[in-house]
Motif scaffolding. Structure first.
Motif, mmCIF file in Angstrom:
data_model
loop_
_atom_site.group_PDB
_atom_site.id
_atom_site.type_symbol
_atom_site.label_atom_id
_atom_site.label_comp_id
_atom_site.label_asym_id
_atom_site.label_seq_id
_atom_site.Cartn_x
_atom_site.Cartn_y
_atom_site.Cartn_z
ATOM 1 N N ARG A 101 50.799 34.480 45.144
ATOM 2 C CA ARG A 101 50.022 33.916 46.179
ATOM 3 C C ARG A 101 49.994 34.934 47.488
ATOM 4 O O ARG A 101 49.053 34.562 48.157
ATOM 5 N N ALA A 102 50.967 35.619 47.552
ATOM 6 C CA ALA A 102 50.978 36.627 48.630
ATOM 7 C C ALA A 102 49.649 37.492 48.385
ATOM 8 O O ALA A 102 49.349 38.195 49.512
ATOM 9 N N GLU A 103 49.221 37.790 47.225
ATOM 10 C CA GLU A 103 48.379 38.724 47.089
ATOM 11 C C GLU A 103 46.994 38.440 47.503
ATOM 12 O O GLU A 103 46.032 39.050 47.919
ATOM 13 N N GLY A 104 46.765 36.893 47.836
ATOM 14 C CA GLY A 104 45.554 36.648 48.498
ATOM 15 C C GLY A 104 44.762 35.929 47.354
ATOM 16 O O GLY A 104 44.789 35.996 46.181
ATOM 17 N N THR A 105 43.801 34.969 47.764
ATOM 18 C CA THR A 105 42.805 34.231 46.727
ATOM 19 C C THR A 105 42.021 35.272 46.091
ATOM 20 O O THR A 105 41.472 34.730 44.658
ATOM 21 N N ASP A 106 41.725 36.257 46.714
ATOM 22 C CA ASP A 106 40.473 37.294 46.040
ATOM 23 C C ASP A 106 41.258 38.052 44.712
ATOM 24 O O ASP A 106 40.603 38.671 44.040
ATOM 25 N N ALA A 107 42.606 37.988 44.635
ATOM 26 C CA ALA A 107 43.298 39.068 43.667
ATOM 27 C C ALA A 107 43.254 38.396 42.539
ATOM 28 O O ALA A 107 43.177 37.126 42.205
ATOM 29 N N LEU A 108 42.886 39.090 41.414
ATOM 30 C CA LEU A 108 42.884 38.638 40.093
ATOM 31 C C LEU A 108 44.081 37.741 39.483
ATOM 32 O O LEU A 108 43.987 36.577 38.892
ATOM 33 N N GLY A 109 45.428 38.253 39.879
ATOM 34 C CA GLY A 109 46.356 37.319 39.528
ATOM 35 C C GLY A 109 46.457 35.991 40.169
ATOM 36 O O GLY A 109 46.935 34.812 39.568
ATOM 37 N N ALA A 110 46.151 35.921 41.448
ATOM 38 C CA ALA A 110 46.077 34.624 42.210
ATOM 39 C C ALA A 110 44.933 33.860 41.844
ATOM 40 O O ALA A 110 45.232 32.680 41.726
ATOM 41 N N SER A 111 44.033 34.370 41.316
ATOM 42 C CA SER A 111 42.906 33.526 41.011
ATOM 43 C C SER A 111 43.218 33.147 39.483
ATOM 44 O O SER A 111 42.993 31.651 39.266
ATOM 45 N N ALA A 112 43.899 33.874 38.735
ATOM 46 C CA ALA A 112 44.198 33.231 37.278
ATOM 47 C C ALA A 112 45.347 32.242 37.628
ATOM 48 O O ALA A 112 45.320 31.229 36.735
ATOM 49 N N LEU A 113 46.427 32.361 38.603
ATOM 50 C CA LEU A 113 47.337 31.360 38.698
ATOM 51 C C LEU A 113 46.720 29.945 39.039
ATOM 52 O O LEU A 113 46.994 29.037 38.595
ATOM 53 N N GLN A 114 45.746 30.021 40.016
ATOM 54 C CA GLN A 114 44.970 28.858 40.649
ATOM 55 C C GLN A 114 44.354 28.012 39.328
ATOM 56 O O GLN A 114 44.363 27.104 39.088
ATOM 57 N N ARG A 115 43.845 29.056 38.308
ATOM 58 C CA ARG A 115 43.082 28.459 37.152
ATOM 59 C C ARG A 115 44.034 27.705 36.139
ATOM 60 O O ARG A 115 43.871 26.813 35.576
ATOM 61 N N VAL A 116 45.360 28.399 36.268
ATOM 62 C CA VAL A 116 46.373 27.928 35.303
ATOM 63 C C VAL A 116 46.747 26.513 35.897
ATOM 64 O O VAL A 116 47.193 25.585 35.243
ATOM 65 N N GLU A 117 47.029 26.420 37.335
ATOM 66 C CA GLU A 117 47.566 25.043 37.976
ATOM 67 C C GLU A 117 46.578 24.110 37.605
ATOM 68 O O GLU A 117 46.859 22.998 37.435
ATOM 69 N N ALA A 118 45.309 24.327 37.964
ATOM 70 C CA ALA A 118 44.224 23.356 37.887
ATOM 71 C C ALA A 118 43.875 22.930 36.304
ATOM 72 O O ALA A 118 43.865 21.725 36.230
ATOM 73 N N ALA A 119 44.180 23.835 35.556
ATOM 74 C CA ALA A 119 43.942 23.358 34.056
ATOM 75 C C ALA A 119 45.340 22.596 33.615
ATOM 76 O O ALA A 119 45.295 21.425 32.840
ATOM 77 N N GLY A 120 46.500 22.936 34.167
ATOM 78 C CA GLY A 120 47.693 22.023 33.689
ATOM 79 C C GLY A 120 47.349 20.790 34.489
ATOM 80 O O GLY A 120 47.738 19.671 33.613
ATOM 81 N N VAL A 121 46.834 20.767 35.611
ATOM 82 C CA VAL A 121 46.750 19.128 36.028
ATOM 83 C C VAL A 121 45.856 18.420 35.352
ATOM 84 O O VAL A 121 46.138 17.322 34.756
#
Length: 195
Positions: free
Chosen positions: A123-143
């Motif tokens: 999350r510290a990398e910012g929303t433009d970073a590939l890892g942060a974006s992937a984390l957001q997708r994992v979170e949204a998919a999990g919900v």
């Protein structure tokens, strides 16, 4: 009462019974259709979660051991989906069978890999970073997986409740349709992701 009156009463009662049976059969059919649709929706959300997990594993944002664990669990989930899709009738039996174990394994892999430190770093990398974006997708998919599983289990519960009614059993209104089963697996998001 004369014969004509009795005849009218009998016809009215028979029409009422026929209408009720027809209504009950149509309702049961709609509930079965809803359960099948919910099962398909859950399957689609599980595929999205596995794809998002693979994206996170391949992003280079997590350590190699975690990436390998995530990629393995996600790949097994996708392979199980593909094997199921190749079968003649995808919804035959309306159950996931061994997929429940695989999906629980994927959840466990996500919980093990996404510790509080890893999530904070992504999350510290910012929303433009590939890892942060992937984390957001994992979170949204999990919900969405959690919601889809709840919708499916609610639909299955409704079908089972209606099929337990004596009228449905007596007149075999369910026909030869399989009794759907609830889908139970661990779908909790990692604690660090939920916060």
């Amino acid at each position: 009462m004369d014969t004509l009156t009795w005849g009218v009463v009998v016809v009215a009662v028979l029409l009422g019974v026929a209408w009720y049976l027809s209504y009950s059969a149509a309702r049961l059919d709609r509930l079965h259709t809803r359960a099948e649709g919910a099962l398909s929706a859950l399957d689609a959300q599980l595929v999205r979660r596995a794809e998002a997990t693979l994206e996170l594993a391949n992003s280079g944002a997590v350590d190699p051991a975690s990436a390998l664990m995530l990629a393995g669990a996600a790949s097994e989930s996708l392979e199980a989906h593909n094997e199921r899709a190749l079968e003649h009738d995808f919804l035959d039996g309306q159950s996931f069978g061994a997929r429940e174990v695989l999906e629980s394994d994927l959840t466990e892999a996500l919980q093990a890999a996404l510790t509080a430190d890893v999530v904070a770093g992504l999350r510290a990398e910012g929303t433009d970073a590939l890892g942060a974006s992937a984390l957001q997708r994992v979170e949204a998919a999990g919900v969405r997986v959690q919601l889809a599983r709840r919708f499916l289990n609610d639909a299955v519960t409704d079908v089972r409740r209606v099929r337990r009614k004596p009228v449905v059993r007596l007149f075999r209104l369910a026909g030869h349709a399989d009794l759907p089963r609830t889908v139970e697996f661990d779908d909790e998001l990692p604690p660090a992701v939920r916060d």
